[in-house]
Structures are given as C-alpha cells and as structure tokens.
Design an enzyme around this catalytic site. Structure first.
Site, mmCIF file in Angstrom:
data_model
loop_
_atom_site.group_PDB
_atom_site.id
_atom_site.type_symbol
_atom_site.label_atom_id
_atom_site.label_comp_id
_atom_site.label_asym_id
_atom_site.label_seq_id
_atom_site.Cartn_x
_atom_site.Cartn_y
_atom_site.Cartn_z
ATOM 1 N N PHE A 4 40.967 34.231 61.001
ATOM 2 C CA PHE A 4 42.137 34.691 60.253
ATOM 3 C C PHE A 4 41.771 36.030 59.596
ATOM 4 C CE2 PHE A 4 40.937 34.142 55.779
ATOM 5 C CZ PHE A 4 39.781 33.405 55.913
ATOM 6 N N GLY A 5 42.747 36.635 58.953
ATOM 7 C CA GLY A 5 42.483 37.856 58.188
ATOM 8 C C GLY A 5 41.797 38.924 59.038
ATOM 9 N N HIS A 59 46.826 27.288 45.844
ATOM 10 C CA HIS A 59 48.043 26.671 46.363
ATOM 11 C C HIS A 59 48.031 26.690 47.888
ATOM 12 C CE1 HIS A 59 50.522 26.453 42.553
ATOM 13 N NE2 HIS A 59 49.408 27.059 42.173
ATOM 14 N N ARG A 105 31.580 32.526 52.371
ATOM 15 C CA ARG A 105 32.008 31.337 51.628
ATOM 16 C C ARG A 105 30.908 30.274 51.688
ATOM 17 N NH1 ARG A 105 36.421 31.589 53.968
ATOM 18 N NH2 ARG A 105 37.350 33.140 52.616
ATOM 19 N N ASP A 143 37.482 33.757 45.138
ATOM 20 C CA ASP A 143 38.138 35.021 45.447
ATOM 21 C C ASP A 143 37.267 35.715 46.475
ATOM 22 O OD1 ASP A 143 40.480 36.620 44.757
ATOM 23 O OD2 ASP A 143 39.017 38.159 44.260
HETATM 24 P P1 IMP Z 1 41.954 35.387 48.636
HETATM 25 O O1 IMP Z 1 40.519 35.213 48.253
HETATM 26 O O2 IMP Z 1 42.618 34.098 49.001
HETATM 27 O O3 IMP Z 1 42.689 36.241 47.659
HETATM 28 O O4 IMP Z 1 42.004 36.175 50.019
HETATM 29 C C1 IMP Z 1 41.316 37.331 50.243
HETATM 30 C C2 IMP Z 1 41.646 37.973 51.569
HETATM 31 O O5 IMP Z 1 40.394 38.434 52.089
HETATM 32 C C3 IMP Z 1 42.224 37.087 52.645
HETATM 33 O O6 IMP Z 1 43.607 37.122 52.682
HETATM 34 C C4 IMP Z 1 41.655 37.738 53.902
HETATM 35 O O7 IMP Z 1 42.435 38.825 54.238
HETATM 36 C C5 IMP Z 1 40.342 38.289 53.469
HETATM 37 N N1 IMP Z 1 39.285 37.350 53.827
HETATM 38 C C6 IMP Z 1 38.595 36.544 52.969
HETATM 39 N N2 IMP Z 1 37.733 35.783 53.660
HETATM 40 C C7 IMP Z 1 37.899 36.094 54.962
HETATM 41 C C8 IMP Z 1 37.304 35.606 56.152
HETATM 42 O O8 IMP Z 1 36.449 34.712 56.188
HETATM 43 N N3 IMP Z 1 37.753 36.167 57.296
HETATM 44 C C9 IMP Z 1 38.682 37.124 57.339
HETATM 45 N N4 IMP Z 1 39.278 37.605 56.266
HETATM 46 C C10 IMP Z 1 38.886 37.098 55.072
#
Ligand code: IMP
Length: 203
Positions: A160-161, A15, A189, A75
């Site tokens: 981000f993150g 989403h 990714r 994920d």
């Molecule tokens: P989800 O896969 O959308 O559940 O997210 C996983 C979480 O892992 C994200 O909210 C980020 O906090 C972290 N994360 C995943 N990939 C990255 C990235 O490429 N950079 C920084 N944080 C990441």
C-alpha cells in the site's frame, strides 16, 4: 527502565480497521484485550506535531485521556533524503483527499529529477500512554526504521502507500512486490514493535 504493560485492556488509537487488526495480532501473545478508538467512538485528534514521535504521542495521549485506559498510537511515513525529509509526516496528505498514492509517488519522483541521491527510509513511531491520574500521563515511545532506495517506475501491487517505489537495502524487489509476511518482518513498523515489545511486554 521502561514501564511494563500488564493492564487487562489496551485501546488502539486508530480508526483504521486494517491497522487495528495488525496491531491486535502482534500483541495477541501478551494477553491484553484490544479495542479500537473507533469502537469507543473517540474522536481522532488533529496531527499537529512536527515529528513522527510528537504525532504518535499526541494521538496516544488524547486516546488515553478520553478513554481512561492505556492507549497505543503509531505514526509513520516515507522520508526522502534529497527532499529534505519530505513527505515525512505529510506522507498521507501528499496523496490528497482521494488518497491517490500514484499521484503521491509521482510527486516524489518529480522532486528527485536531476538529483543523484535516491536514498529514503520508512519511519514508524509507536507510543504507549497510560492515563495514570487526571493530568499526569506516562508515555513510552519507540521509533523504527527501514532504509533503502527509491525506484521508478512503481513495481508490484501487494502493498500500500509508497510500497511500489521502495526497495529496502539488500533487496532486489520493492515492498510492493514482496510477500507481505516478509515485509512485516523487516519493516519500520516491525522494528518499532520489536523495541516496544522488548521494553514493555516481555517478562
Ligand atoms: P499514518 O501513519 O497512518 O498517518 O500514515 C502514514 C502514511 O505513510 C501512509 O498513508 C502511507 O502513505 C505511508 N506509509 C506508512 N507506512 C508505509 C508502508 O509500510 N508502506 C507504504 N507506505 C507507508
């Protein structure tokens, strides 16, 4: 031998419009029309798995079963060696309800106090699910990684993150300081996508 994708439509089990745009751009050369679970008003399943692969597969399966169309889910998260793999599948949850990644990065740093090993990797699982007939589905799942070390304090505001504390092996800047085009070539990714595309999308 992996199953080849040649359906007209693919549902992205997310989403998050940013994620859907990124995936749609990566798959554009292969001709499938991409729609998101959000556009189809599908509910997001609870992430009850204990691994990235289990969570990607349960999201892809739920979306394929609900829509009757093939679905792709991902994920991902940060895996810190000295924290026994945390935050791992809980990477988003460590940021709390306000999605405060300053707090999440501080929690990681607090956990590393007194520890010498600052290695970590980002992991991404991608799962493609065909609904086939009723109860039976077909899954193809791939995992990508990028290895590096954690720096402190956080550096850069491009990502981000956890990007501001992650420095990939061989680099001297963090993912937060890196041009995002470059990050997208070397990230977990990108690694997972290369495997998916090689196995299921190329002729
Ligand atoms: P989800 O896969 O959308 O559940 O997210 C996983 C979480 O892992 C994200 O909210 C980020 O906090 C972290 N994360 C995943 N990939 C990255 C990235 O490429 N950079 C920084 N944080 C990441």
């Amino acid at each position: 031998m992996s199953r080849h994708f040649d359906d007209p439509t693919l549902v992205i089990a997310s989403h998050n419009p940013g994620k859907v745009r990124e995936i749609a751009a990566l798959l554009a050369p292969f001709g499938a029309k991409v729609v998101s679970a959000g556009e189809l008003n599908l509910e997001e399943p609870e992430e009850t798995g204990t691994t990235f692969i289990a969570n990607a597969e349960l999201k892809a399966r739920a979306t394929a079963e609900a829509s009757g169309l093939p679905a792709l889910a991902d994920d991902s998260g940060l895996v810190v060696t000295a924290l026994g793999g945390d935050p791992g599948i809980y990477s988003a949850r460590w940021a709390g309800p306000d999605k405060d990644f300053g707090l999440a990065m501080q929690k990681v740093e607090d956990g590393l106090q007194g520890k010498e090993d600052r290695t970590a990797h980002f992991a991404c699982a991608l799962s493609l699910c065909w609904p086939d007939d009723g109860q039976r589905v077909h899954l193809e799942t791939f995992e990508g990684n990028v290895h590096g070390v954690l720096v402190w304090p956080p550096r850069g505001d491009k990502g981000f993150g956890y990007d501001p504390v992650f420095m990939a092996d061989g680099d001297t800047i963090t993912f937060g300081e890196m041009d995002q085009d470059k990050k997208h070539q070397i990230s977990h990714r990108a690694d997972a996508f290369r495997k998916l595309v090689d196995a299921c999308f190329r002729n």
